[in-house]
Design a protein around this motif. Structure first.
Motif, PDB file in Angstrom:
ATOM      1  N   TYR A  43      46.478  69.301  59.884  1.00 34.70           N
ATOM      2  CA  TYR A  43      47.831  69.535  59.094  1.00 34.70           C
ATOM      3  C   TYR A  43      48.667  68.641  59.326  1.00 34.70           C
ATOM      4  N   GLY A  44      49.024  68.163  60.681  1.00 35.26           N
ATOM      5  CA  GLY A  44      50.143  67.243  60.789  1.00 35.26           C
ATOM      6  C   GLY A  44      49.962  66.284  62.069  1.00 35.26           C
TER       7      GLY A  44
ATOM      8  N   ASP B 268      46.198  67.434  64.118  1.00 32.91           N
ATOM      9  CA  ASP B 268      45.364  68.713  64.095  1.00 32.91           C
ATOM     10  C   ASP B 268      44.965  69.131  62.649  1.00 32.91           C
TER      11      ASP B 268
END
Length: 86
Positions: free
Chosen positions: A76-77, A74
């Motif tokens: 971010y992770g 996403d």
């Protein structure tokens, strides 16, 4: 035949000179602009380092298919999805 050899050698010298000029003046960097990228590995949450397929969906999520499963990124992770063989 001799005239053709002269033309061919002139062409190669001109081409070599152009490549040398581009590399010296820095225009080679403008033509081949560098790409910015991030490197993600298993320690960042990827299930396998060998990514076989990449798909972007309509929500701007990145789906990565690996030999160990499916990964959703996403920005971010990672979230990992595995096949349940039960």
């Amino acid at each position: 035949m001799e005239r053709f050899k002269h033309r061919q050698s002139t062409y190669y010298v001109w081409r070599l000179g152009l490549l040398l000029w581009l590399s010296i003046t820095g225009l080679g960097n403008v033509l081949g602009q560098g790409l910015l990228y991030d490197y993600y590995a298993i320690r960042e949450g990827l299930s396998n380092r060998l990514v076989r397929d990449v798909v972007f969906d309509e929500s701007n999520l990145v789906w990565l298919g690996t030999g160990n499963g499916l990964n959703r990124f996403d920005g971010y992770g990672f979230e990992q999805f595995f096949d349940n063989d039960s």
